[in-house]
Structures are given as C-alpha cells and as structure tokens.
Design an enzyme around this catalytic site. Structure first.
Site, PDB file in Angstrom:
ATOM      1  N   LYS A 130      -6.961 -25.582  22.183  1.00  0.00           N
ATOM      2  CA  LYS A 130      -6.971 -25.696  23.648  1.00  0.00           C
ATOM      3  C   LYS A 130      -6.867 -24.299  24.227  1.00  0.00           C
ATOM      4  CE  LYS A 130      -7.011 -28.975  26.789  1.00  0.00           C
ATOM      5  NZ  LYS A 130      -7.496 -30.358  26.726  1.00  0.00           N
ATOM      6  N   ASP A 170     -11.556 -29.087  31.148  1.00  0.00           N
ATOM      7  CA  ASP A 170     -10.279 -29.799  31.378  1.00  0.00           C
ATOM      8  C   ASP A 170     -10.008 -29.578  32.871  1.00  0.00           C
ATOM      9  OD1 ASP A 170      -7.911 -31.091  29.635  1.00  0.00           O
ATOM     10  OD2 ASP A 170      -6.968 -29.921  31.206  1.00  0.00           O
TER      11      ASP A 170
HETATM   12  P1  NDP Z   1     -10.075 -32.249  37.296  1.00  0.00           P
HETATM   13  O1  NDP Z   1      -9.771 -30.832  37.552  1.00  0.00           O
HETATM   14  O2  NDP Z   1     -11.470 -32.736  37.422  1.00  0.00           O
HETATM   15  O3  NDP Z   1      -9.164 -33.199  38.207  1.00  0.00           O
HETATM   16  C1  NDP Z   1      -7.793 -33.110  38.149  1.00  0.00           C
HETATM   17  C2  NDP Z   1      -7.214 -34.096  39.140  1.00  0.00           C
HETATM   18  O4  NDP Z   1      -5.803 -34.189  38.933  1.00  0.00           O
HETATM   19  C3  NDP Z   1      -7.402 -33.665  40.586  1.00  0.00           C
HETATM   20  O5  NDP Z   1      -7.475 -34.780  41.411  1.00  0.00           O
HETATM   21  C4  NDP Z   1      -6.131 -32.860  40.836  1.00  0.00           C
HETATM   22  O6  NDP Z   1      -5.776 -32.755  42.209  1.00  0.00           O
HETATM   23  C5  NDP Z   1      -5.114 -33.671  40.081  1.00  0.00           C
HETATM   24  N1  NDP Z   1      -4.015 -32.784  39.637  1.00  0.00           N
HETATM   25  C6  NDP Z   1      -4.123 -31.712  38.829  1.00  0.00           C
HETATM   26  N2  NDP Z   1      -2.938 -31.098  38.673  1.00  0.00           N
HETATM   27  C7  NDP Z   1      -2.081 -31.802  39.416  1.00  0.00           C
HETATM   28  C8  NDP Z   1      -0.698 -31.670  39.677  1.00  0.00           C
HETATM   29  N3  NDP Z   1       0.037 -30.684  39.129  1.00  0.00           N
HETATM   30  N4  NDP Z   1      -0.126 -32.599  40.490  1.00  0.00           N
HETATM   31  C9  NDP Z   1      -0.857 -33.603  41.056  1.00  0.00           C
HETATM   32  N5  NDP Z   1      -2.182 -33.762  40.835  1.00  0.00           N
HETATM   33  C10 NDP Z   1      -2.766 -32.888  40.038  1.00  0.00           C
HETATM   34  O7  NDP Z   1      -9.519 -32.532  35.808  1.00  0.00           O
HETATM   35  P2  NDP Z   1      -9.855 -33.739  34.821  1.00  0.00           P
HETATM   36  O8  NDP Z   1     -10.124 -34.968  35.578  1.00  0.00           O
HETATM   37  O9  NDP Z   1     -10.836 -33.252  33.839  1.00  0.00           O
HETATM   38  O10 NDP Z   1      -8.466 -33.877  34.037  1.00  0.00           O
HETATM   39  C11 NDP Z   1      -7.454 -34.809  34.432  1.00  0.00           C
HETATM   40  C12 NDP Z   1      -6.544 -35.091  33.249  1.00  0.00           C
HETATM   41  O11 NDP Z   1      -7.308 -35.650  32.178  1.00  0.00           O
HETATM   42  C13 NDP Z   1      -5.841 -33.872  32.651  1.00  0.00           C
HETATM   43  O12 NDP Z   1      -4.575 -34.265  32.176  1.00  0.00           O
HETATM   44  C14 NDP Z   1      -6.724 -33.519  31.462  1.00  0.00           C
HETATM   45  O13 NDP Z   1      -6.009 -32.813  30.491  1.00  0.00           O
HETATM   46  C15 NDP Z   1      -7.105 -34.898  30.987  1.00  0.00           C
HETATM   47  N6  NDP Z   1      -8.300 -35.018  30.157  1.00  0.00           N
HETATM   48  C16 NDP Z   1      -9.491 -34.523  30.570  1.00  0.00           C
HETATM   49  C17 NDP Z   1     -10.612 -34.678  29.782  1.00  0.00           C
HETATM   50  C18 NDP Z   1     -11.957 -34.245  30.221  1.00  0.00           C
HETATM   51  O14 NDP Z   1     -12.923 -34.502  29.501  1.00  0.00           O
HETATM   52  N7  NDP Z   1     -12.123 -33.615  31.367  1.00  0.00           N
HETATM   53  C19 NDP Z   1     -10.542 -35.338  28.475  1.00  0.00           C
HETATM   54  C20 NDP Z   1      -9.234 -35.892  28.163  1.00  0.00           C
HETATM   55  C21 NDP Z   1      -8.174 -35.708  28.990  1.00  0.00           C
HETATM   56  P3  NDP Z   1      -6.033 -31.364  42.965  1.00  0.00           P
HETATM   57  O15 NDP Z   1      -7.514 -31.247  43.096  1.00  0.00           O
HETATM   58  O16 NDP Z   1      -5.325 -31.531  44.261  1.00  0.00           O
HETATM   59  O17 NDP Z   1      -5.444 -30.285  42.116  1.00  0.00           O
HETATM   60  O1  2IT Z   2      -8.143 -33.206  26.626  1.00  0.00           O
HETATM   61  C1  2IT Z   2      -9.299 -33.347  26.200  1.00  0.00           C
HETATM   62  O2  2IT Z   2      -9.578 -34.107  25.269  1.00  0.00           O
HETATM   63  C2  2IT Z   2     -10.370 -32.583  26.864  1.00  0.00           C
HETATM   64  N1  2IT Z   2     -10.100 -31.874  27.837  1.00  0.00           N
HETATM   65  C3  2IT Z   2     -11.785 -32.637  26.327  1.00  0.00           C
HETATM   66  C4  2IT Z   2     -11.943 -31.758  25.129  1.00  0.00           C
HETATM   67  C5  2IT Z   2     -13.349 -31.603  24.624  1.00  0.00           C
HETATM   68  O3  2IT Z   2     -13.509 -30.751  23.742  1.00  0.00           O
HETATM   69  O4  2IT Z   2     -14.266 -32.301  25.056  1.00  0.00           O
END
Ligand code: NDP
Ligand code: 2IT
Length: 449
Positions: A130, A170
């Site tokens: 990561k 992420d």
């Molecule tokens: P994005 O940046 O697209 O969206 C993040 C969302 O979460 C936004 O709505 C943001 O609000 C909110 N958020 C972030 N930090 C905070 C905080 N400290 N408090 C409250 N709200 C918060 O990210 P993703 O959707 O990609 O990721 C969301 C989660 O999913 C994370 O935990 C990530 O690790 C996990 N994840 C992502 C994957 C992926 O493929 N993208 C795969 C597996 C897991 P704001 O815009 O106001 O900051």
């Molecule tokens: O938390 C996760 O699994 C991710 N942010 C996606 C990782 C990836 O390599 O697609």
C-alpha cells in the site's frame, strides 16, 4: 485456544506495538488478525517454528520519500510519500495509493497488512502493499494534481514494475491521478508497461468493470451472506456511508438488486432521501463536478442534509460503510442493531472499530469484514493485469461475471473456514484464518527470505 498460544500471541502483539510506536491503526489491524490465529497455530505448529507471524508483521520494505511540487501560485509545496511493500510470497506487491491529509506511516501499514490477507482471499497471484501521501487533491486544480503526481512518480517508479509492485487507487486517487502517474512512469522508463498500475482509463489499458468492482463486489458478498440466511435483498432499506468510488457503485448494485438506498455521506455530513437516492445526480455531483454531497439537498427538496450528523442513526435493514477506517463505533453498532439492521458489508477498509465488531458478532447479524467484502476491487485489478499481460480487453458482462464468481468463492472460503475452526457464521475469523493460511503456506514453501 490453549493458554500458551494466548500468551505467545499477546507477546507477539506487544512486540509489534513496541517496534511500531504510535501507529495505532496498524496495531488495531494486527491485533484483530492475531485474535483469530490461536487455533491455526495449534493445527499448524510449523507456522510457529518458521516465525511466520513475526515475519508477516515486519513489512519486506518500507519506502518514505519527499515529494516537492509547485502550486498554481508558484509556491513550493512539500509532501511525504510512502510505499510499504508488505509481502510478496503470493505475487508482486499489490495495493492502492491513498492521497489524504491524514496519511502517515501507521495508516499505510494498516492498509498494507489488511491488503495482504485480502489479496490472498481472492485466490489470485498478488502479494500485499500500500502507499500514498498526505497530499490532499481536494480543491486543487488539475494542473496541481498533475504536478504532484509527476513528482510522486519520479521517486516511486524505481520501486515499481509489473512483476515487482503494482499500485492502484484508494481514497483521493481515481482515474485522473492514475493517468498522471502512468504518464510519468511511461515517460521516465520509456516503456508502455500497462501492467504497472491498475485502475487505468478504458482508452489506455484499463479494464471494464474495475471502476465498479469494489462497490459491486461488496454487494455480491452481502447477497451471499443473505442467501445463507434465506433473506432476499430486494425491498431492504439500505444506508451507505461515503459518496466516493466505492459508495457510488455499492449504491448502484444495491438499487439494481432491488434494495432501497436512503442515505449516503461525505466528510461534511449525510443526505437522507426517504424516496430512495437519485444516483445519477450523485454521480454528476461527485464524479463529474467534484462537489459536496450537501448539494444533493438543493436539487431535491424532499431530501434533507445533516451537517456533521450521524448517518448510523437512520433506521435500516442493511448498512454498508464505504468511507474510511473507524467510521462506525461500538455505539453506532449498538444503534444500528437496535434499529433493526441485520446485515453489514464493509466496502471500506477497517471501518468498524473493535468494539463495533464485537457488537455485530454478539448480535449474530451477518457481518462481512472489509478484507473479504471489499476484495472485489483488487480482484478486478488482478483481472486488469491479466488482460494487460495478454494484450486483451474483455467486455463488461464477462468481467462482471468473473467478479461475481470471485466474490462467491471468497464468501464460501470464509464461511467454510469459520465453520472448520469452530466459529460458524463468524466471517471475521473465516477471513483472517483463510487469508493467513494461504500466505503462511507459501512463505514456508519459499524458505527463509
Ligand atoms: P474516494 O476518495 O473515492 O471516496 C472516499 C469517500 O469517503 C468520500 O465520500 C469521502 O468524503 C469519504 N471520506 C474519506 N475520508 C473520510 C473521513 N476521514 N471522514 C469521513 N468521510 C471520509 O475513495 P474510495 O471510495 O476509493 O475509498 C473508500 C474506502 O474504500 C476506503 O476505506 C478505501 O480504502 C476502501 N477501498 C477502496 C477500494 C477501491 O478500489 N477504490 C478497494 C477496497 C477498499 P470527502 O470527499 O468529504 O473526503
Ligand atoms: O483497498 C484496496 O483493496 C484498494 N484500494 C484496491 C487495490 C488495488 O490494487 O486494486
């Protein structure tokens, strides 16, 4: 679990705390996995002899670097970049990059640790890693984001490669950022090495359904849990935290399967729309215009926005935390259960605090932890790597079918492992144990490296 094993694991945990001072999220992630492993050490004493846990808790490599860049006003800005390469027993390091002001080493290490077991659960040939930075892309111009990404990659490229380390997105890192990162990698190396990053745009080596995969996958996992309980998803009232990449596509799949999603959020507050969320509007606000979720309520008068409110107080049957770590506390979990929530699938990484997890397990609701429920994103990244390696591009339906099959397989592995180790229905133990055993067996086979 025998007392000796209990003491051994407690000692191991205390060593991790001592060696990694102040990294509270990393401690939390390690503790949660170790709490599942007692019976594994009894069944596989060789894992103890080979010091597998000690080795897994010490990343193979941790890279920290300076990222200087110039903002639109001509001012020099300095940020810190990270890449933690946790373990490569199963394949090249694989895992996303997070750009968020809260990022420090402890966050990246917790995410990398979770990623290792998640990736193992997918059954694909990918190790765990990561990275990220304390840079905040919010409110920055495209030019600023590009210059930051170029500077970030100018250091990181030397550690990457399609057989070495393959980052993705992420929080704060989507297709725009991956584009700038890939462009700089290509420029520095003079190689169009598509397989070095995943989450690419569809015109330049990306895979169909990768953007949707994490959210869709979490709902597929949820659906598998509900099937075990002979409960249909159709007609259920759902709430989803966040409104980013994972949340948006979780909402989309919930709606496709007949769920009624009434609320979502961002870090400013939540929006509640009893008629069901208008997803096209959310996509327009968040994906196209990069605005705040509060604006949803200015478009739809029937909805209301609550600044700094607690989303988890909205009564629901199903909850999907899809924002960030520790966003759902013990108190929130108690409220959810009391209000009738019967299933939780985590799209985010470690969104529920340890107290919250205990509440869900004690209440006996269907609870799918992130490392199982959100594995669809990285699994589809591995499918993107497959397509890049064979210079192929699959269609959406075919890729989504593969994703659905992978999520079904992960659910089955977690379900059966929980049963085998004496805690039926406990997907936390199932995921931790199944993921760990896969990594541990490979590490034993590869020798002391
Ligand atoms: P994005 O940046 O697209 O969206 C993040 C969302 O979460 C936004 O709505 C943001 O609000 C909110 N958020 C972030 N930090 C905070 C905080 N400290 N408090 C409250 N709200 C918060 O990210 P993703 O959707 O990609 O990721 C969301 C989660 O999913 C994370 O935990 C990530 O690790 C996990 N994840 C992502 C994957 C992926 O493929 N993208 C795969 C597996 C897991 P704001 O815009 O106001 O900051
Ligand atoms: O938390 C996760 O699994 C991710 N942010 C996606 C990782 C990836 O390599 O697609």
């Amino acid at each position: 679990m025998s007392k000796i094993i209990d003491e051994k694991l407690e000692g191991l945990f205390q060593d991790v705390v001592k060696r990694n001072p102040g990294e509270v999220e990393f401690h939390q992630a390690v503790r949660e996995v170790l709490e599942s492993l007692g019976p594994v050490l009894v069944k596989y004493p060789e894992f103890g002899e080979h010091k597998i846990i000690e080795r897994i808790c010490e990343p193979e490599r941790q890279i920290i670097f300076r990222v200087p860049w110039q903002d639109d006003a001509g001012q020099v800005q300095i940020h810190r970049g990270f890449r933690v390469e946790v373990n490569s027993a199963l394949g090249p390091y694989k895992g996303g990059l997070r750009f968020h002001p809260s990022v420090y080493l402890g966050i990246i290490k917790f995410l990398g640790f979770e990623q290792l077991f998640k990736n193992a659960l997918t059954g694909m040939p990918i190790g765990g890693g990561k990275g990220g930075s304390d840079f905040d892309p919010k409110g920055k111009s495209d030019g600023e984001v590009m210059r930051f990404c170029q500077s970030f990659m100018t250091e990181l490229y030397r550690h990457l490669g399609e057989y070495t380390d393959v980052p993705a997105g992420d929080i704060g890192v989507g297709t725009r950022e991956i584009g700038y990162l890939f462009g700089q990698y290509k420029r520095i190396t003079n190689r169009y090495e598509s397989g070095v990053l995943t989450g690419k745009g569809l015109d330049w080596g990306g895979a169909r359904a990768r953007k949707e995969a994490t959210g869709y996958g979490a709902v597929f996992f949820l659906n598998e849990m509900l099937k075990v309980r002979r409960t249909p998803l159709a007609g259920k009232t759902c709430i989803v935290s966040g409104s980013g990449n994972v949340a948006i596509y979780a909402i989309e799949k919930l709606q496709q399967l007949g769920g009624k999603v009434v609320a979502c959020s961002d870090s400013g507050g939540f929006v509640h729309d009893k008629k069901g969320l208008d997803l096209a509007l959310i996509k327009q606000l968040k994906e196209v215009e990069r605005r705040r979720i509060s604006e949803y309520a200015t478009h739809h008068k029937r909805a209301h926005y609550v600044a700094k409110g607690n989303l988890w107080e909205i009564p629901c049957d199903v909850a999907l935390p899809c924002a960030t770590q520790n966003e759902l506390t013990g108190k929130d979990a108690t409220t959810l259960v009391k209000n009738g929530c019967r299933a939780v699938a985590e799209g985010a990484n470690m969104p529920t605090t340890p107290e919250g997890v205990r509440v869900f397990l004690k209440a006996g609701i269907a609870y799918g932890p992130g490392k199982a429920a959100n594995a669809g994103g990285v699994a589809t990244s591995a499918l993107e790597m497959q397509q890049n390696a064979s210079r192929d591009a699959w269609d959406f339906e075919f890729t989504e079918q593969k994703l659905a099959g992978i999520m079904k397989g992960i659910h089955q592995r977690c379900y059966e492992t929980a049963e085998e180790f004496g805690t039926p229905g406990n997907y936390v133990n199932g995921a931790n144990i199944a993921g760990f055993i896969k990594v541990a067996k490979a590490m034993v086979a590869l020798g002391l490296i």
